[in-house]
Design a protein around this motif. Structure first.
Motif, PDB file in Angstrom:
ATOM      1  N   PRO A 197     -11.595-116.789 -54.327  1.00 14.54           N
ATOM      2  CA  PRO A 197     -13.037-116.516 -54.399  1.00 14.54           C
ATOM      3  C   PRO A 197     -13.668-116.321 -53.018  1.00 14.54           C
ATOM      4  CG  PRO A 197     -12.451-118.280 -55.917  1.00 14.54           C
ATOM      5  CD  PRO A 197     -11.228-117.991 -55.103  1.00 14.54           C
ATOM      6  N   GLN A 198     -13.196-117.081 -52.029  1.00 16.25           N
ATOM      7  CA  GLN A 198     -13.746-116.942 -50.682  1.00 16.25           C
ATOM      8  C   GLN A 198     -13.436-115.560 -50.107  1.00 16.25           C
ATOM      9  OE1 GLN A 198     -11.806-119.355 -51.807  1.00 16.25           O
ATOM     10  NE2 GLN A 198     -12.732-121.368 -51.393  1.00 16.25           N
ATOM     11  N   ALA A 199     -12.213-115.080 -50.329  1.00 20.39           N
ATOM     12  CA  ALA A 199     -11.826-113.765 -49.815  1.00 20.39           C
ATOM     13  C   ALA A 199     -12.661-112.662 -50.458  1.00 20.39           C
ATOM     14  CB  ALA A 199     -10.343-113.525 -50.069  1.00 20.39           C
ATOM     15  N   VAL A 200     -12.921-112.798 -51.761  1.00 24.11           N
ATOM     16  CA  VAL A 200     -13.716-111.788 -52.460  1.00 24.11           C
ATOM     17  C   VAL A 200     -15.166-111.839 -52.001  1.00 24.11           C
ATOM     18  CG1 VAL A 200     -14.514-110.985 -54.715  1.00 24.11           C
ATOM     19  CG2 VAL A 200     -12.150-111.773 -54.434  1.00 24.11           C
ATOM     20  N   ARG A 201     -15.701-113.038 -51.778  1.00 21.11           N
ATOM     21  CA  ARG A 201     -17.087-113.162 -51.301  1.00 21.11           C
ATOM     22  C   ARG A 201     -17.277-112.458 -49.961  1.00 21.11           C
ATOM     23  NH1 ARG A 201     -17.153-118.345 -53.840  1.00 21.11           N
ATOM     24  NH2 ARG A 201     -16.423-119.377 -51.931  1.00 21.11           N
ATOM     25  N   ARG A 202     -16.240-112.476 -49.125  1.00 23.48           N
ATOM     26  CA  ARG A 202     -16.343-111.814 -47.826  1.00 23.48           C
ATOM     27  C   ARG A 202     -16.476-110.300 -47.951  1.00 23.48           C
ATOM     28  NH1 ARG A 202     -12.511-115.900 -46.252  1.00 23.48           N
ATOM     29  NH2 ARG A 202     -10.759-114.463 -46.561  1.00 23.48           N
ATOM     30  N   LEU A 203     -16.114-109.758 -49.097  1.00 26.48           N
ATOM     31  CA  LEU A 203     -16.206-108.320 -49.321  1.00 26.48           C
ATOM     32  C   LEU A 203     -17.582-107.879 -49.802  1.00 26.48           C
ATOM     33  CD1 LEU A 203     -12.827-107.758 -51.228  1.00 26.48           C
ATOM     34  CD2 LEU A 203     -13.298-107.182 -48.840  1.00 26.48           C
ATOM     35  N   ARG A 204     -18.395-108.819 -50.276  1.00 28.38           N
ATOM     36  CA  ARG A 204     -19.628-108.447 -50.974  1.00 28.38           C
ATOM     37  C   ARG A 204     -20.535-107.551 -50.144  1.00 28.38           C
ATOM     38  NH1 ARG A 204     -23.150-109.370 -55.125  1.00 28.38           N
ATOM     39  NH2 ARG A 204     -21.648-110.651 -56.241  1.00 28.38           N
ATOM     40  N   GLN A 205     -20.848-107.940 -48.916  1.00 27.74           N
ATOM     41  CA  GLN A 205     -21.803-107.154 -48.150  1.00 27.74           C
ATOM     42  C   GLN A 205     -21.293-105.741 -47.907  1.00 27.74           C
ATOM     43  OE1 GLN A 205     -25.029-108.270 -47.203  1.00 27.74           O
ATOM     44  NE2 GLN A 205     -25.117-106.037 -47.100  1.00 27.74           N
ATOM     45  N   ARG A 206     -20.012-105.627 -47.586  1.00 32.00           N
ATOM     46  CA  ARG A 206     -19.443-104.298 -47.367  1.00 32.00           C
ATOM     47  C   ARG A 206     -19.511-103.454 -48.638  1.00 32.00           C
ATOM     48  NH1 ARG A 206     -13.141-103.641 -46.521  1.00 32.00           N
ATOM     49  NH2 ARG A 206     -13.476-105.592 -45.394  1.00 32.00           N
ATOM     50  N   PHE A 207     -19.185-104.060 -49.776  1.00 30.65           N
ATOM     51  CA  PHE A 207     -19.224-103.325 -51.043  1.00 30.65           C
ATOM     52  C   PHE A 207     -20.662-102.926 -51.391  1.00 30.65           C
ATOM     53  CE2 PHE A 207     -15.036-104.550 -53.390  1.00 30.65           C
ATOM     54  CZ  PHE A 207     -14.306-104.238 -52.257  1.00 30.65           C
ATOM     55  N   GLU A 208     -21.603-103.829 -51.171  1.00 26.01           N
ATOM     56  CA  GLU A 208     -23.007-103.502 -51.454  1.00 26.01           C
ATOM     57  C   GLU A 208     -23.482-102.343 -50.577  1.00 26.01           C
ATOM     58  OE1 GLU A 208     -25.102-107.167 -50.910  1.00 26.01           O
ATOM     59  OE2 GLU A 208     -24.835-107.778 -53.023  1.00 26.01           O
ATOM     60  N   ASP A 209     -23.101-102.359 -49.307  1.00 27.81           N
ATOM     61  CA  ASP A 209     -23.490-101.274 -48.404  1.00 27.81           C
ATOM     62  C   ASP A 209     -22.879 -99.952 -48.841  1.00 27.81           C
ATOM     63  OD1 ASP A 209     -24.884-103.132 -46.925  1.00 27.81           O
ATOM     64  OD2 ASP A 209     -23.362-103.309 -45.339  1.00 27.81           O
ATOM     65  N   GLU A 210     -21.623 -99.991 -49.237  1.00 27.66           N
ATOM     66  CA  GLU A 210     -20.946 -98.765 -49.681  1.00 27.66           C
ATOM     67  C   GLU A 210     -21.565 -98.238 -50.969  1.00 27.66           C
ATOM     68  OE1 GLU A 210     -18.823 -96.906 -48.272  1.00 27.66           O
ATOM     69  OE2 GLU A 210     -17.701 -98.069 -46.793  1.00 27.66           O
ATOM     70  N   ALA A 211     -21.944 -99.138 -51.885  1.00 27.43           N
ATOM     71  CA  ALA A 211     -22.577 -98.713 -53.136  1.00 27.43           C
ATOM     72  C   ALA A 211     -23.917 -98.046 -52.854  1.00 27.43           C
ATOM     73  CB  ALA A 211     -22.758 -99.906 -54.069  1.00 27.43           C
ATOM     74  N   ALA A 212     -24.710 -98.667 -51.970  1.00 32.09           N
ATOM     75  CA  ALA A 212     -26.008 -98.083 -51.622  1.00 32.09           C
ATOM     76  C   ALA A 212     -25.839 -96.724 -50.959  1.00 32.09           C
ATOM     77  CB  ALA A 212     -26.767 -99.032 -50.695  1.00 32.09           C
ATOM     78  N   ASP A 213     -24.827 -96.601 -50.103  1.00 34.84           N
ATOM     79  CA  ASP A 213     -24.572 -95.328 -49.419  1.00 34.84           C
ATOM     80  C   ASP A 213     -24.142 -94.250 -50.402  1.00 34.84           C
ATOM     81  OD1 ASP A 213     -24.161 -93.856 -46.805  1.00 34.84           O
ATOM     82  OD2 ASP A 213     -22.144 -93.717 -47.627  1.00 34.84           O
ATOM     83  N   LEU A 214     -23.279 -94.615 -51.366  1.00 33.19           N
ATOM     84  CA  LEU A 214     -22.831 -93.631 -52.358  1.00 33.19           C
ATOM     85  C   LEU A 214     -23.996 -93.150 -53.211  1.00 33.19           C
ATOM     86  CD1 LEU A 214     -20.623 -92.073 -53.872  1.00 33.19           C
ATOM     87  CD2 LEU A 214     -20.219 -94.123 -55.254  1.00 33.19           C
TER      88      LEU A 214
END
Length: 397
Positions: free
Chosen positions: A104-121
């Protein structure tokens, strides 16, 4: 076969692949177990039996293949997965290692990057109102974020999609769908094998983490290669399918889109309900290790048993009279869309994160979405998804 429903249907015929849910209802009502006379396998379509079989690895094993082929009798097309095609004790140690990597900690570290990529797409769509949700959203987003999270080299990533189709289609019969999936298979397989090697992975990412387990003496080099391959195989197709199925369901149920639009925090619920309502993985197989009684019906030893994930997820016995309805406020916890027990999907938290952030970004950006034409189904022996989903999307202003 007293009291056993004899199913004479070919579940892989095109009409049933396109819309299997009516057939599932008939099989659920016919009894707890059926026997398919065309292929010679047993099947379960009710929630209780499917959940029970998938939880009982000692009786319904995965180590003889989770497809129609019994790999104890016929060689598989590739070395078996150390996770999907294994049972304890062999399965236990490698699953524990990969489970720590996908923490869960490793996945949480991805959240901001994924959110930024989603907003950019979403921003890249601009003011367009006609969008192919299957290609431009459901495929595009996971292909942007997941290979980077693993550390896959940029060149040749298009092979990931075909390799996933090869893997899932191989779980069904060697029909025309299977043959089509395996066109150019040699080049795709070679690229995958090379991409799993340590020297071809980024220094940081889930792939590198797996190779670090090899450095620590926890797994062999061959196991590391196969575990990276398992991650790449399972990490795209099902997420792509679920996002596409979610967007189609939301477009077809405008009141559900309005709920999501009013409260984007429901994005996680919408993704979860899609896993239940239109499961990306429709079925898997198990093989009996002994004769077993199921509601008074005996399934013999060494029998292939189809467990219908998608049917179980629509069983009114579990989900109530509105089981066939798409409701994003439903409590869908307990569905079997990601498997059950020791073979439950290890990457499920990443898939949920991808679905959640993209659906939330779209809900914030679009007032409404609606079908803009007939979606084009992608024939697959196991995975339910679409080649194209034309949507009319009205931007919010």
């Amino acid at each position: 076969m007293t009291n056993v429903h004899l199913d004479e249907c070919d579940p892989w015929q095109e009409e049933l692949l396109r819309w299997p849910y009516g057939r599932y209802a008939k099989l659920r009502d016919a009894g707890p177990v059926a026997y398919n006379t065309k292929y010679g396998f047993w099947s379960m379509h009710r929630f209780a039996e499917v959940q029970s079989a998938m939880s009982d690895w000692e009786t319904f094993c995965s180590s003889r293949g989770v497809g129609i082929t019994d790999t104890a009798k016929e060689k598989a097309w590739r070395p078996p997965s150390l996770l999907l095609n294994a049972d304890p004790p062999a399965h236990t140690e490698v699953r524990s290692i990969v489970g720590r990597i996908f923490s869960p900690q490793a996945v949480r570290r991805l959240r901001q990057r994924f959110e930024d990529e989603a907003a950019d797409l979403v921003a890249s769509l601009g003011d367009r109102t006609e969008v192919d949700a299957a290609v431009e959203l459901a495929e595009a987003f996971p292909l942007r974020v997941f290979p980077d999270a693993v550390g896959v080299r940029p060149e040749g990533r298009e092979h990931l999609l075909q390799y996933g189709r090869m893997a899932f289609n191989s779980e069904g019969p060697k029909n025309a769908i299977y043959q089509e999936a395996f066109r150019n298979a040699e080049a795709v397989h070679a690229w995958i094998n090379e991409s799993c090697r340590r020297e071809n992975l980024a220094e940081e990412g889930f792939g590198a983490d797996i190779w670090q387990a090899h450095d620590a003496g926890l797994i062999t080099a061959e196991q590391a290669l196969l575990l990276v391959r398992s991650v790449l195989t399972a990490g795209l197709d099902t997420t792509i399918a679920t996002i596409g199925n979610a967007l189609l369901a939301l477009a077809q149920n405008p009141e559900q889109w309005r709920m999501l639009r009013d409260d984007p925090s429901l994005a996680r619920n919408a993704f979860e309900e899609t896993l239940r309502y239109d499961a990306p993985v429709q079925l898997f197989f198990r093989t009996t290790t002994r004769a077993v009684q199921v509601e008074g019906i005996e399934i013999p030893a060494d029998a292939k048993v189809l467990v219908s994930i998608a049917s179980a997820n629509r069983d009114p016995r579990r989900w109530g009279p509105d089981a066939d309805a798409f409701r994003i406020r439903r409590d869908a916890a307990g569905h079997v869309g990601f498997g059950v027990g020791i073979h439950r999907c290890l990457g499920q938290m990443i898939a949920r994160l991808e679905g959640e952030v993209l659906l939330a970004a779209l809900a914030r950006a679009y007032e409404s979405i609606e079908p803009a034409g007939e979606p084009h189904f992608r024939l697959n022996n196991v995975v339910r998804s679409y080649r194209n989903i034309p949507l009319h999307m009205t931007p919010a202003h």
